[in-house]
Structure formats: structure tokens, C-alpha cells
Design a protein around this motif. Sequence first.
Motif, PDB file in Angstrom:
ATOM      1  N   HIS A 229       0.814  -1.214   0.000  1.00 39.50           N
ATOM      2  CA  HIS A 229       0.000   0.000   0.000  1.00 39.50           C
ATOM      3  C   HIS A 229       0.852   1.271   0.000  1.00 39.50           C
ATOM      4  CE1 HIS A 229      -3.820   2.017   0.305  1.00 39.50           C
ATOM      5  NE2 HIS A 229      -3.391   2.739   1.326  1.00 39.50           N
ATOM      6  N   PHE A 230       1.811   1.367   0.915  1.00 42.43           N
ATOM      7  CA  PHE A 230       2.630   2.578   0.999  1.00 42.43           C
ATOM      8  C   PHE A 230       3.504   2.767  -0.236  1.00 42.43           C
ATOM      9  CE2 PHE A 230       6.340   5.013   2.633  1.00 42.43           C
ATOM     10  CZ  PHE A 230       5.667   6.187   2.934  1.00 42.43           C
ATOM     11  N   PRO A 231       4.190   1.731  -0.747  1.00 46.86           N
ATOM     12  CA  PRO A 231       4.951   1.918  -1.995  1.00 46.86           C
ATOM     13  C   PRO A 231       4.080   2.358  -3.169  1.00 46.86           C
ATOM     14  CG  PRO A 231       5.666  -0.083  -0.892  1.00 46.86           C
ATOM     15  CD  PRO A 231       4.450   0.403  -0.149  1.00 46.86           C
ATOM     16  N   THR A 232       2.820   1.909  -3.180  1.00 44.98           N
ATOM     17  CA  THR A 232       1.909   2.350  -4.243  1.00 44.98           C
ATOM     18  C   THR A 232       1.658   3.843  -4.142  1.00 44.98           C
ATOM     19  OG1 THR A 232       0.830   0.173  -4.265  1.00 44.98           O
ATOM     20  CG2 THR A 232      -0.358   1.995  -5.293  1.00 44.98           C
ATOM     21  N   MET A 233       1.497   4.332  -2.910  1.00 43.62           N
ATOM     22  CA  MET A 233       1.324   5.770  -2.710  1.00 43.62           C
ATOM     23  C   MET A 233       2.563   6.530  -3.174  1.00 43.62           C
ATOM     24  SD  MET A 233       0.943   8.060   0.725  1.00 43.62           S
ATOM     25  CE  MET A 233       2.730   8.211   0.777  1.00 43.62           C
ATOM     26  N   LEU A 234       3.751   5.993  -2.866  1.00 45.13           N
ATOM     27  CA  LEU A 234       4.984   6.645  -3.300  1.00 45.13           C
ATOM     28  C   LEU A 234       5.080   6.681  -4.820  1.00 45.13           C
ATOM     29  CD1 LEU A 234       7.606   5.204  -0.776  1.00 45.13           C
ATOM     30  CD2 LEU A 234       6.428   7.410  -0.692  1.00 45.13           C
ATOM     31  N   PHE A 235       4.577   5.625  -5.481  1.00 42.40           N
ATOM     32  CA  PHE A 235       4.562   5.604  -6.946  1.00 42.40           C
ATOM     33  C   PHE A 235       3.682   6.732  -7.480  1.00 42.40           C
ATOM     34  CE2 PHE A 235       2.439   4.171 -10.886  1.00 42.40           C
ATOM     35  CZ  PHE A 235       3.545   4.082 -11.712  1.00 42.40           C
ATOM     36  N   PHE A 236       2.520   6.927  -6.873  1.00 45.60           N
ATOM     37  CA  PHE A 236       1.642   8.022  -7.281  1.00 45.60           C
ATOM     38  C   PHE A 236       2.324   9.369  -7.095  1.00 45.60           C
ATOM     39  CE2 PHE A 236      -1.954   5.024  -6.973  1.00 45.60           C
ATOM     40  CZ  PHE A 236      -2.684   5.426  -8.084  1.00 45.60           C
ATOM     41  N   VAL A 237       2.959   9.558  -5.933  1.00 46.55           N
ATOM     42  CA  VAL A 237       3.631  10.830  -5.653  1.00 46.55           C
ATOM     43  C   VAL A 237       4.747  11.078  -6.658  1.00 46.55           C
ATOM     44  CG1 VAL A 237       5.041  12.088  -3.975  1.00 46.55           C
ATOM     45  CG2 VAL A 237       3.048  10.794  -3.201  1.00 46.55           C
ATOM     46  N   GLY A 238       5.560  10.058  -6.920  1.00 52.31           N
ATOM     47  CA  GLY A 238       6.635  10.202  -7.892  1.00 52.31           C
ATOM     48  C   GLY A 238       6.111  10.515  -9.280  1.00 52.31           C
ATOM     49  N   PHE A 239       5.028   9.830  -9.666  1.00 51.66           N
ATOM     50  CA  PHE A 239       4.428  10.081 -10.977  1.00 51.66           C
ATOM     51  C   PHE A 239       3.958  11.518 -11.091  1.00 51.66           C
ATOM     52  CE2 PHE A 239       0.555  10.536 -13.465  1.00 51.66           C
ATOM     53  CZ  PHE A 239       0.981  10.120 -14.722  1.00 51.66           C
ATOM     54  N   VAL A 240       3.277  12.019 -10.049  1.00 58.41           N
ATOM     55  CA  VAL A 240       2.741  13.384 -10.085  1.00 58.41           C
ATOM     56  C   VAL A 240       3.868  14.403 -10.214  1.00 58.41           C
ATOM     57  CG1 VAL A 240       1.543  15.151  -8.749  1.00 58.41           C
ATOM     58  CG2 VAL A 240       0.618  12.833  -8.855  1.00 58.41           C
ATOM     59  N   ILE A 241       4.953  14.205  -9.461  1.00 55.87           N
ATOM     60  CA  ILE A 241       6.075  15.146  -9.514  1.00 55.87           C
ATOM     61  C   ILE A 241       6.667  15.195 -10.919  1.00 55.87           C
ATOM     62  CG2 ILE A 241       8.426  15.571  -8.697  1.00 55.87           C
ATOM     63  CD1 ILE A 241       7.536  14.439  -5.977  1.00 55.87           C
ATOM     64  N   VAL A 242       6.929  14.022 -11.500  1.00 51.94           N
ATOM     65  CA  VAL A 242       7.502  13.971 -12.847  1.00 51.94           C
ATOM     66  C   VAL A 242       6.503  14.506 -13.870  1.00 51.94           C
ATOM     67  CG1 VAL A 242       8.383  12.442 -14.654  1.00 51.94           C
ATOM     68  CG2 VAL A 242       9.027  12.060 -12.260  1.00 51.94           C
ATOM     69  N   HIS A 243       5.230  14.121 -13.717  1.00 50.21           N
ATOM     70  CA  HIS A 243       4.183  14.533 -14.653  1.00 50.21           C
ATOM     71  C   HIS A 243       4.044  16.054 -14.702  1.00 50.21           C
ATOM     72  CE1 HIS A 243       0.386  14.634 -16.791  1.00 50.21           C
ATOM     73  NE2 HIS A 243      -0.226  15.186 -15.756  1.00 50.21           N
ATOM     74  N   VAL A 244       3.914  16.676 -13.537  1.00 53.88           N
ATOM     75  CA  VAL A 244       3.755  18.135 -13.488  1.00 53.88           C
ATOM     76  C   VAL A 244       5.018  18.821 -13.994  1.00 53.88           C
ATOM     77  CG1 VAL A 244       3.410  20.121 -11.968  1.00 53.88           C
ATOM     78  CG2 VAL A 244       2.071  18.041 -11.618  1.00 53.88           C
ATOM     79  N   GLY A 245       6.174  18.292 -13.612  1.00 53.45           N
ATOM     80  CA  GLY A 245       7.425  18.881 -14.076  1.00 53.45           C
ATOM     81  C   GLY A 245       7.534  18.884 -15.594  1.00 53.45           C
ATOM     82  N   LEU A 246       7.169  17.768 -16.229  1.00 57.39           N
ATOM     83  CA  LEU A 246       7.248  17.688 -17.687  1.00 57.39           C
ATOM     84  C   LEU A 246       6.179  18.542 -18.365  1.00 57.39           C
ATOM     85  CD1 LEU A 246       8.054  13.899 -18.234  1.00 57.39           C
ATOM     86  CD2 LEU A 246       9.586  15.854 -18.502  1.00 57.39           C
ATOM     87  N   VAL A 247       5.011  18.641 -17.752  1.00 53.93           N
ATOM     88  CA  VAL A 247       3.971  19.518 -18.308  1.00 53.93           C
ATOM     89  C   VAL A 247       4.474  20.954 -18.383  1.00 53.93           C
ATOM     90  CG1 VAL A 247       1.744  20.605 -17.778  1.00 53.93           C
ATOM     91  CG2 VAL A 247       1.967  18.125 -17.689  1.00 53.93           C
TER      92      VAL A 247
END
Length: 309
Positions: A229-247
Motif C-alpha cells: 500500500h505505501f509503496p503504491t502511494m509513493l509511486f503516485f507521488v513520484g508520478f505526479v512530480i515527474v508529470h507536473v514537471g514535464l507539463v
Amino acid sequence: MTRAPLPAPLRAIYGILGAATLALCAFSLVFFTRWTMSLEPVAAFLAAYPGAAPMPEGRGIGIPAWLSWTHFLNGFFLLLIVRSGIRIRGEKTPSGLWTSRRVKKRRMSLTIWFHIAVDALWMLNGLVFVVLLFATGHWVRIVPTSWEVFPNALSALIQYVSLDWPTHSGWTGYNGLQQLMYFAIVFVASPLAVLTGARLSAFWPRDDRGPWAKRINAAYPLDVAKALHFPTMLFFVGFVIVHVGLVLATGALRNLNAMYGGQDAVNWTGFWIFVVSLLAMAGGWIAARDRVIAPLAKLFGDVRLRGGR
């Protein structure tokens, strides 16, 4: 024997050295990737697979209003889920308790109740998104329709790492790497977060409910859910950071205007809507505290705050 903590100046020096090392590794990776792109086999690969995700002709074009709204609500609810999740992990003594009026044995901290409540809203929003995604034919944007998505995803990754950004327009479709990542978020990580979160919640059937509950819990152990559960949350957080940065790095005005302004143009409409959405998220983050949560929780059960708060 416990080791004495390092002096603050020494910790600062280590932090600076660590940051410098990471920056050096990042620059080295960029230059190495640029060098490989000059090699004939790699250049031929990039020419054959420019990075665009294969899509059926004329389908999945544009960003409809329902996609913009569900995209914003997904980010809003996810922010509150992460906030409450972090608070749960650091909460030694609950600041308040919620008890079900129907099942008195069902009791949990107020923070966990809020986490579950926002989870429910996030799942409802996700269900609306998936239904509309397939009902309108926009599923082709994030569901691969050809095996060529994989070499195109690798091509897009090489371009990102080299800082020679892919130039595909998000209005007409995503590149291969985006398509695979969005597919993973919607159809892999999200269900995994739901299944592991459900196993950890107080609403999951306990062993005393009967033999069927014991069989389910034996087949799906609690430790497995905790480990995922917690690593899945970290995956979401990492995705959002990279996603917003690239946008923001790959044509901010056009990207924000496509998602928030509903048009394929370079102007400030989408940017200002994006700013308003950030203010709404900041307001939600600030408001997610016991004095606001408790009245909402009382609508669904009994609440007792500690220390009269």
C-alpha cells in the motif's frame, strides 16, 4: 551501542555533497544519452520510432470537459489521500475517534475515517472517468492498440533523458511512454491502491465473521497489503512530480490550455484555471484538520475528540 548524531555543519556538508553527486550523475546521464543518439543504430531507431503512440485514425482527439474535471478531482482527492496517509503513519495517539452507529465494534481514528472517506470519493471519480473514457472512445488515448507502443515508448524515454523533448501534441494523442504510464496509473496502480487499502480498512471482514472470512484473509494476508500500500502511494507521488514537471517544461501554456482550457492554442486561459485549481488544492490541504473533519464524520457515526478539540 548507539551512534552519536552528526553535528549540524557536518550533516549540511554531507547534504551538499549528496546533492552535488546526484546533479553530476544526472548531467553525465544526459550527455551519455546525447552521445548514444549520435550513433547510427540509435539514430536509425529514433527515426523509425519517433515516439508517438499508435492510435486509430481520427479517434481520441481533443480534451473534453469531463476529462478536465475528472483530472482535477483526481489530483484534489489524491492530495488529501496522501496528506491523511502521511498523518496516519506518524500518528501515535489518535486525536479523535470515529465509531459506527450501526456496528459499535467498528471504531477507527478520525484520520483513518477521513482517509477512507476521501478514498471513496476518489474511487467514485475514477469510476466516472473510466466509464466516460470507454463510452466516448477516448480510451484509445491511454490503452495501447499496437505492440509498436513499446519501441516508441523507449524512443520517447531517450528523448526525455537527452532533454530533447518529444514534440507530440497532447491534444491529438500521447507519446508511447505517456500512454504506458497513464495506462499503468489507471489500470494497475489505482486498482492496487484500492485493493490494498480495502484490506487494511476496518470495513474488511475479520476472521470472526465466519469460515469464508478466514479463507479470504488466509488467501490475502494483511502483511501483503501493508507491504504494497505505501509503496503504491509513493509511486503516485513520484508520478505526479515527474508529470507536473514535464507539463511545465515541455510547453506549459499549450499543455495547460489543452487540459484546463479545452483548446489547442497557446494562451493564458488554461494557466489561470490551473492556478485556481492549485488554490483549491491548497485550501483543501489547509482545511483537512480535525475541526473541519469532525462535523462531517458525525454525519456517519459518533465522534469523540481528545482534549476537547
